[in-house]
Scaffold this motif. Sequence first.
Motif, PDB file in Angstrom:
ATOM      1  N   PHE A  12      12.089   2.850 -41.867  1.00  0.00           N
ATOM      2  CA  PHE A  12      10.649   3.069 -41.737  1.00  0.00           C
ATOM      3  C   PHE A  12      10.352   4.516 -41.373  1.00  0.00           C
ATOM      4  N   VAL A  42      11.460  -4.807 -37.037  1.00  0.00           N
ATOM      5  CA  VAL A  42      11.435  -3.498 -36.385  1.00  0.00           C
ATOM      6  C   VAL A  42      12.825  -3.128 -35.871  1.00  0.00           C
ATOM      7  N   ALA A  83      14.494  -0.571 -38.611  1.00  0.00           N
ATOM      8  CA  ALA A  83      13.708   0.576 -38.138  1.00  0.00           C
ATOM      9  C   ALA A  83      14.108   1.871 -38.834  1.00  0.00           C
ATOM     10  N   LYS A 134       6.482   2.629 -38.479  1.00  0.00           N
ATOM     11  CA  LYS A 134       6.829   2.020 -37.190  1.00  0.00           C
ATOM     12  C   LYS A 134       5.579   1.833 -36.327  1.00  0.00           C
ATOM     13  N   ARG A 167       3.915  -1.718 -34.873  1.00  0.00           N
ATOM     14  CA  ARG A 167       3.603  -1.978 -33.465  1.00  0.00           C
ATOM     15  C   ARG A 167       2.130  -2.344 -33.290  1.00  0.00           C
ATOM     16  N   ASP A 219       7.843   7.188 -39.311  1.00  0.00           N
ATOM     17  CA  ASP A 219       7.202   7.083 -37.998  1.00  0.00           C
ATOM     18  C   ASP A 219       5.853   6.383 -38.113  1.00  0.00           C
TER      19      ASP A 219
END
Length: 242
Positions: A45, A38, A42, A50, A54, A47
Motif C-alpha cells: 500500500f 493492513v 501493508a 494505508k 485506517r 501511505d
Amino acid sequence: KNRELAALNAELTAFNEFAVNDYGQALKKLYTSLEQVVRQDAQHFSDTGKANMRKAQASIQKLKLLTEDIVTFYRLPHIDTQRSAVDLNDIIADAISGELSEKLNDAKLTIESAELPVVEGYPMLLSLMYFHLIENAIRFSPANEKVAVSYEKHIGSRQHFPHVENEAFHKITIMHKGAGFDAANASEIFKLSFRNTESARFRSTGIGLPVSKKIMDLHKGYISATVGQDDSTRYDCYFPIL
C-alpha cells in the motif's frame, strides 16, 4: 390499538436482537478483515492507501459504537425495573470511579460535589445518566479546571416546564468550563437525531444526552442544558420531590 402497539414492540425487539447479533457481528468481522489486510499487505500500500484503510476502520468502529448506543437507548425502559430510594452521593461517587477517574486524571480535572439528596428512582439508569453527563464535562473542559456538582430545591412553573405549576423539585447541576455545544442548539441537543459538530472531534457517538433525557423522562423529571456568556456549560436535572 393495543394489538398495534404489541406488534410495534415485537418489531422493535426483533430489530434490537438483529442489531446486537447479526449486524454487530458483521461490523466486527469487517473491521477484523481490514486489520488483517493492513497487517499482511501493508508493504503493497501507498501511505495514502494505508491512511484510507485506517479511516475506513475508524468509521466501522464508530458505526459499531453508534449501533450499541442506539440499542441501549431503546432498551432503557427495560434495563432497571425496580425503583428504590437512591442516594445521589453514591451515584456520583460510582460514576467517577474506574474509567472516568482515569479520564479526570488525564485531563487534569478535579470534581467537587455538594451534599446531594436521596431520590426515588432506578439506580442503574441514574448511574448511566451521570456517567454520560460527567464524561461530557470531562470531554469539553480545559485542563486544570474543576467540574462542579451542586444541589438546590427548586419550585417549578409553566415558564420552565410543561404541565407544572408550583411543583417542588430536587435540582442537581453539573457545571464545567468550556462550551460543549452551540448555545443556539440548546433545545435540540437532547434529540436522538441531533449531531453535535463538537462531538466529531472526539471518539463519541453523541448519544449520551438523548440517553440522559430518556432517563429523566422515566423519572418524571426534566433536564436542560445552557451555555453561559463565559463559555461555561451546565446541565440541570430536576427530580420531582415525592
